[in-house]
Design a protein around this motif. Structure first.
Motif, short mmCIF file in Angstrom:
data_model
loop_
_atom_site.label_atom_id
_atom_site.label_comp_id
_atom_site.label_asym_id
_atom_site.label_seq_id
_atom_site.Cartn_x
_atom_site.Cartn_y
_atom_site.Cartn_z
N ASP A 199 16.58 60.74 68.99
CA ASP A 199 18.00 61.05 68.89
C ASP A 199 18.80 60.12 69.79
OD1 ASP A 199 19.85 63.11 67.69
OD2 ASP A 199 20.46 63.08 69.80
N GLN A 213 14.49 66.29 71.74
CA GLN A 213 15.19 66.58 72.99
C GLN A 213 14.64 67.81 73.70
OE1 GLN A 213 19.53 66.49 72.49
NE2 GLN A 213 19.21 65.63 70.46
N LEU A 243 16.45 62.45 77.95
CA LEU A 243 15.09 62.96 78.01
C LEU A 243 14.25 62.10 78.95
CD1 LEU A 243 12.80 64.77 77.02
CD2 LEU A 243 12.51 63.20 75.10
N GLN A 282 20.69 60.76 72.08
CA GLN A 282 20.72 61.24 73.45
C GLN A 282 19.35 61.18 74.10
OE1 GLN A 282 22.40 65.11 73.38
NE2 GLN A 282 24.35 64.44 72.52
N GLU A 283 18.42 60.40 73.57
CA GLU A 283 17.07 60.33 74.09
C GLU A 283 17.02 59.83 75.53
OE1 GLU A 283 14.68 61.65 72.71
OE2 GLU A 283 13.11 61.04 74.10
#
Length: 639
Positions: free
Chosen positions: A618, A488, A624, A620-621
Motif C-alpha cells: 500500500d 499494513q 510499516l 502507506q507501507e
C-alpha cells in the motif's frame, strides 16, 4: 334449576326448581345436588339401586325402633336419601349435565363434553337396556357421527380424556380418537402440519396458507394444529407411535414433534412465541419428553427451512442444559448437519454448559455438526458420479457447490466470533478452519478477518504459532481491500505480509495485462467491421453511419482506458520504489544484528528475498517499515 352457596357452608348447593321438595341429596366433589328420586331412577340403574338400598335400610331401622313417639315417626318419614359419589368422572359439571338429561332437559353435546358424559353414563349405568334413548347411546352416536369425522374434533375430545383415565381408556375413547387423528392425518397434505413451524412467514402468506388448508379439510380456517400441541406428554407419545406405525409422510411426523417440543419445552423456541402451556414440566419431565421426541424423529430428510433448523438448535441447547443422553444429542447434531446450510451464525453460537470445557462456546459440537454436513456432501458427490443424466448431475453439482459456499461463509463467521476467546487453543482454531474443502471459499476475506481477530486476542503467541495461524488463509484468494489491510497489519508475521505483497502485485500485473489485451482486441474488431460491411449491398448508408458512430465511441473508450492504464503504471512504479525501500531497510537491520539474519528474516529472504524483483504494498507501507525498525531498535537497546 339453580345453584346456591349457603353462607354457613363452603360447599355449593344445586337445587332442581320444579316446585316439589327434593327427596334425594347427592354429593359430587364440592357440589351438593338436591334432587328427586323418580327422574333419576327412571334413567340411571346405578342411582336406582343406591336409592332403593338406602330406603330398605332406612325402613328396617324404623321398624326395629320403638315407635312410641309420633313426632319422631313423622321426622323419619321426611328424611332424604343421601348418596355420595366419589371420584366421579368429569366432576360436578358432568354429573349436572347427566342430571339434566334425567330431567328431560335438552343438553348440547360438544367435542369437549362428550367424553365426560360418556364416562358419566357408564358410571351411572344409563344404558339403552335400562331405558330407551339413554345417555350412553346418545354420546356414542355423537362420537361416531361428529367427533370421529373431524380431525380437530378428535383432538379436542382426546384432550378432554386426560382427566378421565383410566375409564376413558377402558371404554376405547382414547384409542378411537388416536385412530381418527392418524387416519385423517394420513390423507391430508403435509403442508397442513407444516405451517405452524414457519413462524417467520408473513401475515398474508400465513393467512392464505391456512385458508387453503382449511378448504382442503373443511376445518373452516380453525387452527386445529394448536389443539394437538396442548395434549399431555402421555397422549402425545401414544399418538406419535400410532402415526409412525402408519408410515406417514416424514414431514408430518417431524412437524408434529418439533412443534410440540417448542410448545412444551422452555427455551426451544428462542425467537418465536412463548410456551402456551399453562404448566411448565419439571426438568426430569422435560428431559424425558425431549429424549422421547428426538428418538421418534424420522431418519429421512424432512423440513429444510431455516426455522426448523433453528428449532433443532434450540432442542440441542435444551439437551445440553437438561443433560440429556448422548444418543439424544448425537441425533440432533446429525439432523442439524444434514441441513447446515440453512443455519445462521446465531444458531452456531452454542454456549459451553460443561465445567470441563474452557472455551466460551461449544466448538467440539460445531465440529461434529460440520463433519455430518461434509459426509453428506461426499455422498452427493458419489451420487452425481453414478447418475447417467447429465442435466440432473449438473443440477446436483450446482446445489452441492452452493451449499458448500453457504457453509463456508457460515464457518468463517463462526471463526471470527470464537477467535476472541482467549481460551481457544491454536490447534482447535486450525482444525476447524482446515475442515472445509478449498472450493468452499471463493475468497478468503472471512478467514483473514478471523485470523486478525485471533492474533489480536492472543498477543502472546510465538512467531511459529502465528505463522501457522496465518497459514489457514490463501493469499491468492484475498480481495484487493483485504490485501491492502493485511499489508499494513502489524499483527501479521513478516512472512505473511511478504506473501500478501507478492500476490497483490501479481494480481495488479494480471489486471493490467488483461486490460491491454482487451483494448487491442477491441481496436482490431472495430477496424474489421467496415470491411465486412462493404460486402453488404442492403441499406449500405445506414450501416456506414452506424459504423462511424461506433468507431467514435470506441475511440473515446480507448482514450479513457489509456488514461487508466497510465495511472496504474504510475502506481505500480510507486509501489516498486516503496518495496525497494523496504528491502533496503531490512538489509540494514540484518547488518546491525547478524543473529537476526540467521533467524526469522534470514529464512524469509531464503524463501522470498531475491526470487521476485518487485513486490506491491500500500502507499502507506513506509509507516510499516518505520514501525518495524522502531520495534527492532528498541529490542536492541533493551539487550
Amino acid at each position: 334449576m339453580a345453584s346456591d352457596m349457603p353462607e354457613s357452608s363452603k360447599r355449593q348447593a344445586w337445587f332442581c326448581t320444579t316446585g316439589l321438595p327434593s327427596d334425594v341429596v347427592v354429593d359430587v366433589g364440592d357440589m351438593t345436588f338436591h334432587l328427586h328420586k323418580f327422574p333419576l331412577m327412571a334413567k340411571s340403574k346405578k342411582l336406582h339401586e343406591m336409592i332403593t338400598e338406602q330406603e330398605k335400610n332406612h325402613t328396617a331401622e324404623t321398624v326395629s325402633e320403638d315407635s312410641k313417639n309420633e313426632e319422631i315417626r313423622e321426622e323419619t318419614d321426611t328424611e332424604h336419601a343421601h348418596i355420595t359419589l366419589l371420584d366421579f368422572p368429569g366432576g360436578s359439571e358432568a354429573f349436572e349435565a347427566a342430571v339434566k338429561y334425567c330431567y328431560a332437559v335438552k343438553i348440547e353435546l360438544t367435542p369437549l363434553n362428550v367424553a365426560p358424559l360418556r364416562c358419566a353414563g357408564e358410571v351411572l349405568e344409563m344404558t339403552e337396556e335400562y331405558s330407551e334413548d339413554n345417555l350412553v347411546s346418545k354420546t356414542e352416536r355423537f362420537l361416531s357421527q361428529t367427533v370421529f369425522k373431524s380431525l380437530k374434533n378428535s383432538i379436542k375430545t382426546l384432550k378432554s380424556c386426560e382427566d378421565l383415565l383410566p375409564l376413558a381408556d377402558s371404554l376405547g375413547i382414547v384409542q378411537r380418537c388416536i385412530d381418527s387423528i392418524v387416519s385423517k392425518a394420513s390423507s391430508s397434505d403435509p403442508s397442513l402440519f407444516g405451517w405452524p413451524v414457519h413462524d417467520a412467514i408473513s401475515f398474508d402468506g400465513a393467512a392464505s396458507s391456512r385458508e387453503t388448508s382449511s378448504r382442503r379439510n373443511g376445518t373452516g380456517g380453525d387452527k386445529w394444529f394448536d389443539e394437538l400441541k396442548n395434549l399431555s406428554p402421555e397422549f402425545f407419545k401414544r399418538l406419535i407411535v400410532a402415526i409412525k406405525s402408519r408410515d406417514l409422510n416424514p414431514e408430518i411426523v417431524e412437524n408434529c414433534l418439533i412443534s410440540y417440543a417448542k410448545t412444551r419445552i422452555p427455551g426451544v423456541n428462542r425467537a418465536g412465541r412463548r410456551s402456551s402451556s399453562s404448566s411448565i414440566p419439571s426438568e426430569v419431565e422435560q428431559k424425558e419428553l425431549l429424549e422421547t421426541i428426538v428418538a421418534n424423529l424420522p431418519e429421512e430428510n424432512g423440513l429444510r427451512s431455516s426455522q426448523a433448523v433453528t428449532i433443532y438448535f434450540g432442542m440441542l441447547r435444551a439437551a445440553n442444559i437438561l443433560n440429556a443422553s448422548d444418543a439424544c444429542r448425537a441425533t440432533l447434531e446429525k439432523k442439524i448437519g444434514l441441513r447446515l446450510e440453512q443455519a445462521t451464525l446465531d444458531d452456531l453460537l452454542i454456549p459451553s454448559y460443561s465445567y470441563l470445557k474452557e472455551t466460551l462456546y461449544d466448538v467440539d459440537c460445531v465440529q461434529r455438526i460440520l463433519a455430518h454436513f461434509l459426509h453428506r456432501v461426499e455422498q452427493m458427490t458419489t451420487t452425481v458420479d453414478v447418475i447417467d443424466d447429465e442435466d440432473a448431475g449438473d443440477e446436483q453439482n450446482r446445489n452441492r457447490f452452493v451449499e458448500l459456499m453457504l457453509v463456508g461463509k457460515l464457518i468463517d463467521g463462526y471463526l471470527s466470533e470464537i477467535a476472541s476467546d482467549t481460551n481457544l487453543k491454536p490447534e482447535k482454531f486450525l482444525e476447524l478452519a482446515f475442515a472445509l474443502p478449498e472450493q468452499a471459499r471463493v475468497y478468503d476475506d472471512g478467514l483473514y478477518r478471523a485470523v486478525d481477530v485471533y492474533l489480536k486476542a492472543h498477543p502472546w503467541l510465538k512467531e511459529a504459532d502465528r505463522e501457522k495461524i496465518c497459514g489457514v488463509m490463501d493469499c491468492r484468494k484475498l480481495t484487493l481491500e483485504a490485501c491492502t489491510h493485511a499489508a499494513q497489519n502489524e499483527r501479521l508475521p513478516l512472512r505473511a505480509v511478504v506473501q500478501v505483497l507478492f500476490f497483490e502485485q501479481l494480481q495488479l500485473r494480471q489486471a493490467i495485462t488483461g486490460t491491454l489485451m482487451s483494448v487491442d482486441t477491441g481496436q482490431t474488431d472495430m477496424q474489421t467491421v467496415p470491411v465486412e460491411q462493404q460486402d453488404e449491398s442492403v441499406v449500405e448508408g445506414e450501416v456506414v453511419r452506424h459504423v462511424g458512430s461506433t468507431w467514435t465511441a470506441a475511440v473515446r473508450e480507448n482514450q479513457v482506458l489509456r488514461l487508466d492504464m497510465d495511472s496504474m503504471r504510475t502506481r505500480v512504479h510507486h509501489l516498486e520504489r516503496e518495496c525497494s525501500t523496504m528491502r533496503k531497510a531490512i538489509a540494514k537491520i540484518d547488518k546491525v544484528d547478524p543473529v537476526v539474519t540467521n533467524g526469522r528474516r534470514g529464512s524469509i529472504w531464503k524463501n522470498f528475498g531475491c526470487k521476485f524483483k518487485t513486490q506491491v504494498c500500500d502507499s502507506q507501507e513506509p509507516t510499516l517499515v518505520q514501525a518495524r525498525k522502531t520495534r527492532t531498535h528498541k529490542h536492541l537497546k533493551q539487550q
